[in-house]
Design an enzyme around this catalytic site. Structure first.
Site, mmCIF file in Angstrom:
data_model
loop_
_atom_site.group_PDB
_atom_site.id
_atom_site.type_symbol
_atom_site.label_atom_id
_atom_site.label_comp_id
_atom_site.label_asym_id
_atom_site.label_seq_id
_atom_site.Cartn_x
_atom_site.Cartn_y
_atom_site.Cartn_z
ATOM 1 N N LYS A 144 1.076 -0.981 -0.257
ATOM 2 C CA LYS A 144 -0.412 0.293 -0.066
ATOM 3 C C LYS A 144 0.609 1.309 0.454
ATOM 4 O O LYS A 144 0.172 2.225 -0.213
ATOM 5 C CB LYS A 144 -0.942 0.011 1.110
ATOM 6 C CG LYS A 144 -1.948 -1.555 1.173
ATOM 7 C CD LYS A 144 -3.543 -0.649 1.801
ATOM 8 C CE LYS A 144 -3.975 -2.294 1.759
ATOM 9 N NZ LYS A 144 -5.126 -2.329 3.144
ATOM 10 N N LYS A 171 -4.344 -11.187 -5.662
ATOM 11 C CA LYS A 171 -5.410 -11.160 -4.553
ATOM 12 C C LYS A 171 -6.711 -10.355 -5.276
ATOM 13 O O LYS A 171 -6.329 -8.663 -6.033
ATOM 14 C CB LYS A 171 -5.414 -11.023 -3.647
ATOM 15 C CG LYS A 171 -5.529 -9.640 -2.631
ATOM 16 C CD LYS A 171 -5.535 -9.693 -1.068
ATOM 17 C CE LYS A 171 -5.933 -8.008 -1.133
ATOM 18 N NZ LYS A 171 -6.466 -7.834 -0.332
ATOM 19 N N LYS A 205 -10.363 -4.699 -2.583
ATOM 20 C CA LYS A 205 -10.943 -2.911 -2.895
ATOM 21 C C LYS A 205 -10.178 -1.949 -3.507
ATOM 22 O O LYS A 205 -11.112 -1.130 -4.384
ATOM 23 C CB LYS A 205 -12.064 -3.041 -1.611
ATOM 24 C CG LYS A 205 -13.107 -3.467 -1.290
ATOM 25 C CD LYS A 205 -13.344 -3.027 0.385
ATOM 26 C CE LYS A 205 -13.601 -4.131 0.939
ATOM 27 N NZ LYS A 205 -13.592 -4.089 2.761
HETATM 28 P P1 ATP Z 1 -7.200 -3.821 0.399
HETATM 29 O O1 ATP Z 1 -6.973 -5.275 -0.251
HETATM 30 O O2 ATP Z 1 -8.553 -2.641 -0.420
HETATM 31 O O3 ATP Z 1 -6.846 -3.986 1.507
HETATM 32 P P2 ATP Z 1 -9.093 -6.082 1.445
HETATM 33 O O4 ATP Z 1 -10.278 -6.048 1.058
HETATM 34 O O5 ATP Z 1 -7.704 -6.920 2.017
HETATM 35 O O6 ATP Z 1 -8.829 -4.285 0.857
HETATM 36 P P3 ATP Z 1 -10.212 -5.976 4.160
HETATM 37 O O7 ATP Z 1 -12.230 -5.406 3.926
HETATM 38 O O8 ATP Z 1 -10.736 -5.425 5.989
HETATM 39 O O9 ATP Z 1 -9.539 -5.344 3.148
HETATM 40 O O10 ATP Z 1 -11.030 -7.485 3.925
HETATM 41 C C1 ATP Z 1 -12.046 -8.242 4.822
HETATM 42 C C2 ATP Z 1 -11.362 -9.413 4.838
HETATM 43 O O11 ATP Z 1 -11.800 -10.324 3.506
HETATM 44 C C3 ATP Z 1 -10.493 -10.054 5.707
HETATM 45 O O12 ATP Z 1 -10.639 -11.592 6.133
HETATM 46 C C4 ATP Z 1 -9.203 -10.526 4.292
HETATM 47 O O13 ATP Z 1 -8.405 -12.086 4.972
HETATM 48 C C5 ATP Z 1 -10.727 -11.347 3.247
HETATM 49 N N1 ATP Z 1 -10.362 -11.199 1.501
HETATM 50 C C6 ATP Z 1 -9.538 -9.653 1.690
HETATM 51 N N2 ATP Z 1 -9.685 -9.696 -0.306
HETATM 52 C C7 ATP Z 1 -9.782 -11.467 0.102
HETATM 53 C C8 ATP Z 1 -9.693 -11.796 -1.616
HETATM 54 N N3 ATP Z 1 -8.754 -12.009 -2.438
HETATM 55 N N4 ATP Z 1 -9.429 -13.673 -1.437
HETATM 56 C C9 ATP Z 1 -10.214 -13.950 -0.085
HETATM 57 N N5 ATP Z 1 -9.903 -13.401 1.231
HETATM 58 C C10 ATP Z 1 -10.306 -11.769 1.245
#
Ligand code: ATP
Ligand code: LTN
Length: 322
Positions: free
Chosen positions: A109, A190, A193
């Site tokens: 980030k 991955k 968001k």
């Molecule tokens: P960013 O990718 O922008 O950092 P994020 O979607 O990872 O955002 P969170 O909303 O805090 O951040 O994630 C919430 C949950 O979703 C966490 O448990 C994280 O491990 C899971 N998660 C996020 N992205 C993935 C993915 N691509 N596959 C599986 N689990 C995910």
């Protein structure tokens, strides 16, 4: 068994959030489970006050619509419970600067933003505070959070060694498939968001037409062979994982059912639409009564405060503050 997990109210939850985290939260919820909308974490990146306020409410509704029952588990907003920020400070005095700079999520980030907030570096300590405040045994999260959880364990053990037995050391837990849903346009990253392009991520509130379009356009490969092979065919393997997570079949079994990518993709889109549409309908209902939603979340915070006040006190006493 105490379960705790959290999710940031920054943007609409996507398929990765749903399959990596939310779906297993719903399956594991009971009276000992705490799920938290971590609004303080969202302040590490650029977000307007209006967006934060709205997205916090929308995410709360999305979690209930996905099946979390506030009568069964404790669902709450992080900033409604003051002990998270207070515990964060105690733990910042236990974590080291060096270990925070080694976090992959921070490096990722930080590389994408010009002006970095100090909180982007220290955020895993706040995550440790979230978890340790509830004497948590198990933290269901996606694979990307493994390193943060290892740091939480490290901080807990260091604290216990320095100040005496205070914290439960938590275990990482990830779903058996789809613990890392990849970007539909770039299966080496991955689904995220904050980073994925609109075609790369599938939001849980996408329309049926958008879901069909995104799955159809998802990057696969040119050899045309239906085979589950992460190393050589990551795009297809990712889609097979998603299908498997929504059905009771393994990715290999799913691969064996189809001969053509096109047929597989159409069925996958139909399966996603069928699984998400009841969630979308409940979400619309819940957002129709915002006062009731706020009320539910405040009640959750009261329940969470009772548990976290006691653990905070224990830690403060161990450090010599009481
Ligand atoms: P960013 O990718 O922008 O950092 P994020 O979607 O990872 O955002 P969170 O909303 O805090 O951040 O994630 C919430 C949950 O979703 C966490 O448990 C994280 O491990 C899971 N998660 C996020 N992205 C993935 C993915 N691509 N596959 C599986 N689990 C995910
Ligand atoms: N850091 C996590 C969100 C998060 C979390 C937590 C997850 C904050 N506090 C406590 C589990 C437990 C993320 O960015 N996905």
């Amino acid at each position: 068994m105490r379960i705790f997990s959290g999710i940031q109210p920054s943007g609409t939850p996507h398929l990765g959030n749903y399959l990596g985290a939310i779906k297993s939260w719903v399956e594991s919820q009971d009276s000992g489970a705490f799920f938290c909308v971590v609004d303080l974490h969202s302040l590490t990146l650029d977000i307007t006050p209006e967006d934060l306020r709205l997205q916090r409410l929308e995410l709360s509704a999305a979690l209930i619509a996905s099946g979390l029952d506030p009568e069964v588990c404790t669902l709450f907003v992080q900033s409604h419970v003051p002990y998270h920020a207070q515990m964060n400070w105690l733990l910042e005095c236990v974590a080291s600067y060096g270990e925070l700079t080694r976090m992959v999520a921070f490096k990722d980030k930080a590389a994408r933003q010009e002006a970095q907030r100090a909180s982007l570096l220290t955020y895993p300590v706040l995550m440790a505070a979230d978890i340790l405040l509830y004497d948590t045994n198990k933290v269901p999260v996606g694979d990307d959070q493994k390193q943060h959880l290892e740091l939480t364990r490290e901080i807990a053990e260091r604290f216990n060694n320095r100040y005496g037995q205070t914290f439960t050391v938590p275990e990482f837990s990830k779903p058996p498939v789809a613990a890392r849903v990849m970007d539909l346009q770039d299966p080496t990253r991955k689904m995220s968001k904050s980073v994925s392009s609109p075609l790369g991520k599938l939001d849980i509130f996408d329309s049926a037409a958008d879901i069909e379009k995104k799955i159809k356009k998802a990057v696969t490969d040119t050899d045309g062979e239906m085979r589950y092979d992460w190393e050589n065919k990551p795009g297809l393997a990712n889609l097979l994982d998603v299908y498997s997570a929504f059905s009771s079949e393994s990715p290999e079994q799913v691969a064996a059912k189809f001969t053509r990518y096109g047929d597989f993709k159409s069925e996958l889109a139909a399966l996603i639409i069928e699984s998400l549409s009841p969630i979308q309908a409940r979400y619309t209902d819940l957002m129709g009564d915002r006062a009731e939603l706020e009320n539910l979340m405040r009640k959750g915070a009261q329940k969470a405060s009772v548990v976290s006040a006691a653990v905070y006190d224990r830690a403060a006493t161990a450090m010599g503050l009481n």
